[in-house]
Design a protein around this motif. Structure first.
Motif, short mmCIF file in Angstrom:
data_model
loop_
_atom_site.label_atom_id
_atom_site.label_comp_id
_atom_site.label_asym_id
_atom_site.label_seq_id
_atom_site.Cartn_x
_atom_site.Cartn_y
_atom_site.Cartn_z
N LEU A 105 0.90 -1.24 -0.13
CA LEU A 105 0.00 0.11 0.05
C LEU A 105 1.05 1.14 0.02
CD1 LEU A 105 -2.68 -0.58 2.56
CD2 LEU A 105 -2.95 -0.45 0.37
N LYS A 106 0.43 2.36 -0.49
CA LYS A 106 1.07 3.49 -0.43
C LYS A 106 1.19 4.06 0.98
CE LYS A 106 1.32 6.40 -4.72
NZ LYS A 106 0.43 6.12 -5.38
N GLY A 107 2.27 4.48 1.46
CA GLY A 107 2.43 4.83 2.77
C GLY A 107 2.53 3.97 3.85
N ASN A 108 2.79 2.58 3.54
CA ASN A 108 2.84 1.52 4.51
C ASN A 108 4.12 1.70 5.34
OD1 ASN A 108 4.68 0.54 2.72
ND2 ASN A 108 3.83 -1.53 2.71
N LYS A 109 5.17 2.28 4.92
CA LYS A 109 6.24 2.74 5.57
C LYS A 109 6.18 3.61 6.72
CE LYS A 109 10.04 0.75 3.34
NZ LYS A 109 9.14 -0.39 2.64
N PHE A 110 5.33 4.62 6.26
CA PHE A 110 4.88 5.52 7.65
C PHE A 110 4.18 4.73 8.67
CE2 PHE A 110 1.54 7.71 9.60
CZ PHE A 110 2.13 8.79 10.15
N THR B 2 -12.46 -2.00 -2.06
CA THR B 2 -12.74 -2.14 -0.57
C THR B 2 -11.90 -2.77 0.35
OG1 THR B 2 -14.50 -3.36 -1.81
CG2 THR B 2 -15.21 -2.61 0.38
N LYS B 3 -10.96 -3.56 -0.21
CA LYS B 3 -10.14 -4.12 0.68
C LYS B 3 -9.01 -2.88 1.05
CE LYS B 3 -6.25 -7.34 0.84
NZ LYS B 3 -5.17 -7.96 -0.12
N LYS B 4 -8.93 -2.22 0.08
CA LYS B 4 -7.77 -1.11 0.50
C LYS B 4 -8.36 -0.11 1.42
CE LYS B 4 -4.47 -0.06 -3.31
NZ LYS B 4 -4.22 0.20 -4.62
N ILE B 5 -9.45 0.31 1.29
CA ILE B 5 -9.98 1.37 2.35
C ILE B 5 -10.19 0.56 3.48
CG2 ILE B 5 -12.36 2.32 2.97
CD1 ILE B 5 -12.75 2.57 -0.34
N LEU B 7 -8.21 -1.68 4.77
CA LEU B 7 -6.96 -1.77 5.22
C LEU B 7 -6.40 -0.32 5.80
CD1 LEU B 7 -5.06 -4.18 2.82
CD2 LEU B 7 -5.05 -4.28 5.36
N TYR B 8 -6.65 0.67 5.15
CA TYR B 8 -6.28 1.98 5.49
C TYR B 8 -7.04 2.46 6.92
CZ TYR B 8 -3.41 3.53 1.62
OH TYR B 8 -2.16 3.57 0.78
N VAL B 9 -8.29 2.10 7.01
CA VAL B 9 -9.03 2.38 8.16
C VAL B 9 -8.07 1.78 9.37
CG1 VAL B 9 -11.19 2.13 9.51
CG2 VAL B 9 -11.14 2.95 7.08
N LEU B 10 -8.18 0.35 9.07
CA LEU B 10 -7.36 -0.31 10.24
C LEU B 10 -6.10 0.27 10.60
CD1 LEU B 10 -8.21 -4.22 9.05
CD2 LEU B 10 -9.47 -2.68 10.99
N LEU B 11 -5.25 0.41 9.41
CA LEU B 11 -3.95 1.03 9.91
C LEU B 11 -4.05 2.29 10.69
CD1 LEU B 11 -2.20 0.11 6.49
CD2 LEU B 11 -1.44 -0.62 8.60
N SER B 12 -4.78 3.22 9.97
CA SER B 12 -4.97 4.59 10.77
C SER B 12 -5.66 4.41 12.26
CB SER B 12 -6.18 5.36 10.13
OG SER B 12 -5.73 5.39 8.50
#
Lengths: 299, 269
Positions: A105-110, B2-5, B7-12
């Motif tokens: 993913l973009k930004g995974n390094k962060f 959807t998977k990307k979204i 993931l970003y939500v979980l990561l954040s």
């Protein structure tokens, strides 16, 4: 005869050289590790005065008094509970973090950097910060709960909550080291395996449980052992957050050793506790090797 | 998509939970007492009073200097001593090295905490309480460091060693001009590890010092906390930020070394 003598001289030279390289290491370990181990064993069966002067051999008296001391039995109990609260959760959460941060993913390094950050932050600093978060009236956690209409909790000052709160703090502090190890393990798994599994029609969860987790098992095994050892040796967060209290609720084994020797001055009794700590660590590690080795898949 | 979204939500969310307390501590360190009573998120009138007061309560600069001195000496010494020992275990074929290595490995099982009583006595009898050497000496070398470097040395190509021996390169020369330069990543990881763990150590300095002159910042932090009666939170937070900043920065810049270094040695085995 001559070549034999020559080999002998050569062997001797190598031996001398090897020892020379190892001398500083073994000198330091000798003074600060091997000698103290023997001394700890001796202290644990003796009466010891200030300055480490052994006055009398007392046999197993210290150990017997430990096992009849409700304070010490409680210390073993809370340590066991503490390990139970912290180790499985720390491992599961950090594995989760590693899996989501390993996606392309973009930004995974962060995110990887944020998840690793606790490794650079001392237990003392984290504890000082959490002391504020756990504060009964000003604390952030109770403020947030209050916002949702949930009544305040005496996080560190109630005997029912203190151990749980310290465990929570410990989990937060311990995630990063595990995360770094898990992430490294994940990145070592060959991409081809995933590709061929995808071709065979395996979905995300199948790949996660049939490929990722089994191939990660050596790291998982290693991580489990160091988590147990770290949990058994927790001290800083106890000293800053609760000082073993309230009413002994967070008096973990190392804190108990510290209190017995450096506050009460009972070197003999403290050494018996130190021997117990070593035995408990050893037994747990050996059990893990016995149970773990069978389940570990090496690539 | 959807998977990307997801993931970003979980990561954040995870990143927020992991790091928000640190950012909030930074914010609180610039607050006034009023802000804290009002549970403010950001300081209404940011000021450095917390930092000034912390420096007044404890000798802050001295404590930081002490921490830097202790951590630097520990780091340099571990690099030298651990690498010498690891080198001997891998490259010098002397009788008994396997026994010594197993002896060293077995010490990794012994918690340092279970030897603090006699170690305290040793330092007491040496008259070293409240000295730098008391804080530094026990960590001049660690079995973990030796183990990590040994694992790395084992991965160096055998042909290199044979060729060098053929050319008559001495053992020490090979250590200095070939083995060490080829181990920069692992040495980097060990340096960062040594520095951070020395800077962050707590129990040993706690029992070794009763005097401010050699105390590291971590113990200073406890001194700021223990005046609990009227805990002044901006002061405590200022102390915590100062104590965590150097190692956090080192970690951020050295993370890739740590990851590579740990993986080449620690886990693969």
């Amino acid at each position: 005869m001559k070549p034999l003598k020559k080999t002998f001289v050569k062997e001797l030279k190598l031996f001398g050289m090897g020892l020379l390289y190892l001398l500083p290491t073994f000198l330091i370990l000798g003074v600060f590790l091997f000698y103290p181990i023997i001394k700890t064993l001796q202290f644990s069966v003796s009466d010891v005065l200030d300055g480490g002067i052994v006055t009398e051999f007392v046999g197993l008296e210290h150990f017997l008094s430990l096992f009849s001391s409700s304070a010490y039995l409680n210390s073993i109990k809370v340590t066991f509970l503490f390990v139970l609260y912290t180790v499985p959760l720390t491992i599961m959460l950090s594995l989760f973090l590693a899996v989501i941060a390993n996606e392309k993913l973009k930004g995974n390094k962060f995110f990887q950097m944020i998840f690793s950050s606790q490794l650079g932050i001392s237990g003392a600093a984290s504890s000082a910060i959490l002391l504020f978060f756990f504060h009964p009236t000003l604390g952030t956690i109770n403020n947030i709960l209050g916002y949702f209409g949930i009544p305040s909790v005496e996080w560190l000052t109630s005997p029912d909550w203190a151990l749980f709160s310290v465990a929570l703090a410990t989990i937060w502090m311990g995630l990063s080291l595990n995360f770094i190890l898990f992430l490294g393990g994940l990145q070592n798994i060959s991409k081809d395996l995933y590709e061929s599994a995808t071709v065979d029609g395996a979905g995300y969860w199948v790949r996660l449980f049939k490929i990722t987790i089994p191939l990660l098992s050596p790291v998982l095994f290693f991580v489990t052992i160091i988590n147990f050892i770290n949990a058994l040796q927790s001290f800083g967060q106890i000293h800053i957050l609760t000082e073993g209290g309230p009413t002994e609720a967070t008096n973990l084994l190392v804190y108990s050793i510290y209190r017995e020797s450096f506050i009460y001055g009972n070197y003999g009794l403290a050494s018996a506790q130190a021997v117990m700590l070593f035995i408990i660590t050893l037994i747990i590690t050996l059990i893990q090797f016995k149970v773990g080795e069978r389940r570990v898949h090496y690539q | 998509m959807t998977k990307k979204i997801v993931l970003y939500v979980l990561l954040s969310i995870s990143a927020f939970i992991m790091f928000a307390p640190i950012l909030y501590a930074l914010s609180v360190s610039f607050m006034s007492a009023d802000d804290i009573n009002n549970a403010a998120l950001l300081p209404s009138d940011p000021n450095v009073q917390g930092y000034l007061d912390a420096a007044e309560r404890i000798p802050l600069l001295e404590f930081i200097f002490n921490s830097f001195l202790i951590a630097t000496v520990t780091m340099v010494s571990q690099i030298i001593l651990c690498s010498l020992a690891a080198y001997a275990f891998v490259f010098i074929p002397f009788k008994g090295r396997n026994f010594l290595f197993i002896l060293l490995l077995s010490t990794m099982l012994i918690p340092f905490e279970s030897t603090i009583v006699p170690n305290h006595v040793t330092i007491l009898n040496l008259g070293w309480l409240d000295t730098y050497q008391a804080l530094i000496a026990p960590t001049l070398v660690t079995p973990f460091g030796v183990f990590l470097l040994r694992q790395h040395f084992l991965t160096l190509p055998k042909e290199l060693w044979d060729a060098a021996r053929m050319d008559g390169v001495s053992y020490f020369r090979y250590y200095l001009s070939i083995a060490l330069p080829l181990s920069k990543t692992t040495l980097g990881a060990l340096s960062i590890f040594a520095f951070i763990s020395s800077w962050n150590s707590y129990l040993w300095p706690l029992i070794m010092t009763s005097d401010d002159s050699v105390r590291p910042i971590q113990i200073g932090l406890k001194m700021l906390v223990s005046s609990q009666a009227s805990t002044d939170w901006p002061i405590v937070m200022a102390g915590a930020i100062i104590a965590l900043l150097p190692t956090l920065l080192i970690l951020f810049f050295g993370l890739k070394y740590i990851r590579k270094g740990l993986l080449s040695g620690g886990v693969k085995g």
